[in-house]
Write a protein that holds these residues in place. Structure first.
Motif, PDB file in Angstrom:
ATOM      1  N   ALA A  22      30.247  34.549  39.262  1.00 32.42           N
ATOM      2  CA  ALA A  22      31.059  33.554  38.553  1.00 32.42           C
ATOM      3  C   ALA A  22      30.938  32.184  39.194  1.00 32.42           C
ATOM      4  O   ALA A  22      30.816  31.170  38.520  1.00 32.42           O
ATOM      5  CB  ALA A  22      32.523  34.006  38.526  1.00 32.42           C
ATOM      6  N   THR A  82      24.613  41.551  36.909  1.00 30.84           N
ATOM      7  CA  THR A  82      25.855  40.847  36.594  1.00 30.84           C
ATOM      8  C   THR A  82      26.946  41.239  37.577  1.00 30.84           C
ATOM      9  O   THR A  82      27.507  42.338  37.500  1.00 30.84           O
ATOM     10  CB  THR A  82      26.288  41.160  35.147  1.00 30.84           C
ATOM     11  OG1 THR A  82      25.226  40.792  34.260  1.00 30.84           O
ATOM     12  CG2 THR A  82      27.535  40.383  34.782  1.00 30.84           C
ATOM     13  N   LEU A  85      30.099  40.646  37.998  1.00 27.98           N
ATOM     14  CA  LEU A  85      31.385  40.314  37.397  1.00 27.98           C
ATOM     15  C   LEU A  85      32.138  41.608  37.185  1.00 27.98           C
ATOM     16  O   LEU A  85      31.522  42.639  36.888  1.00 27.98           O
ATOM     17  CB  LEU A  85      31.189  39.593  36.067  1.00 27.98           C
ATOM     18  CG  LEU A  85      30.392  38.285  36.120  1.00 27.98           C
ATOM     19  CD1 LEU A  85      30.034  37.819  34.717  1.00 27.98           C
ATOM     20  CD2 LEU A  85      31.184  37.196  36.860  1.00 27.98           C
ATOM     21  N   PRO A 132      28.534  44.240  33.192  1.00 31.12           N
ATOM     22  CA  PRO A 132      29.379  44.025  34.374  1.00 31.12           C
ATOM     23  C   PRO A 132      29.751  45.337  35.034  1.00 31.12           C
ATOM     24  O   PRO A 132      29.408  46.423  34.549  1.00 31.12           O
ATOM     25  CB  PRO A 132      30.595  43.289  33.806  1.00 31.12           C
ATOM     26  CG  PRO A 132      30.595  43.586  32.361  1.00 31.12           C
ATOM     27  CD  PRO A 132      29.173  43.819  31.952  1.00 31.12           C
TER      28      PRO A 132
END
Length: 241
Positions: A129, A187, A189, A210
């Motif tokens: 992020a 990813t 996240l 994610p």
């Protein structure tokens, strides 16, 4: 199951994405099933209740333990949550570290790469992020290095906001450095949401889901990690004489 203990407060970032909300809810429910204590969820942004409201309205009189459902140390952990614990909480309160870095997150990143069809010829870019907090950026670099050790290959980092290099720049650099390899985005996240959508449309050859998915149960390792953070933080609470 842990023994009866302090109230567990699980603040996540919050999202308007229904699939992200379901994924986080499933994680909270999975933790609740294994902890013999009240478990409360709350949010640092987007959704309600917020952290101060949850701390001041928690049932009973037992101490509080906050386990941030956040992957890295950053503003929300260092400021929002820490200040609420110090100035708002009406009873003894301990705050656990962010979930990452941790080897169980690296395990899950590697699993998501395999699920997406990545192989050992790909160059992997970790999509995070991003944060203006240098400690959060360092946490992501630590995770990338650990994933590289796991894959026995270099893993670079690209950020979706607030830090450099941005994900598109990291992908372009990977293509320039490894023109014969695919670029795979891992990813980093926690759940589906705005940033996950940005990662999904990145100009990579493949992009992983994610860490949490709305269409499957929370990974056992991630549930274990949350419970371990709780158990460790309980030990830091002052024991009455």
């Amino acid at each position: 199951m842990t023994s009866a203990g302090p109230v567990l407060v699980l603040p996540s970032h919050g999202t308007g994405d229904p699939s992200g909300q379901r994924a986080i809810r499933a994680l909270v429910d999975a933790v609740t099933e294994r902890v013999d204590a009240p478990v409360l969820d709350c949010f640092v942004d987007v959704q309600q209740p917020d952290v101060p409201t949850t701390l001041t309205t928690a049932p009973g009189t037992a101490p509080l333990v906050i386990v941030p459902l956040l992957l890295s140390t950053g503003y929300h952990v260092r400021v929002d949550i820490a200040e609420a614990a110090l100035s708002v909480a009406p009873r003894p309160t301990a705050v656990a570290p962010a979930l990452g870095p941790d080897d169980r997150l690296v395990d899950l990143l590697a699993l998501r790469l395999r699920e997406a069809g990545s192989d050992d010829t790909d160059h992997v870019v970790l999509a995070a992020a991003g944060s203006s907090d240098p400690d959060a950026v360092a946490d992501c670099a630590t995770v990338a290095a650990a994933l590289g050790d796991r894959l026995k290959a270099e893993v670079t980092v690209g950020f979706l906001a607030s830090a450099e290099p941005r994900l598109d720049e990291a992908i372009s650099a990977a293509r320039d450095a490894h023109p014969e390899s695919r670029v795979a985005v891992a990813t980093y996240l926690l759940a589906p949401g705005y940033f996950a959508r940005l990662a999904a449309v990145a100009d990579a050859d493949l992009v992983t889901a994610p860490l949490l998915r709305a269409d499957e149960a929370p990974p056992a390792g991630l549930v274990d990690l949350v419970i371990d953070r709780y158990t460790q933080a309980v030990q830091t609470l002052a024991v009455p004489a």
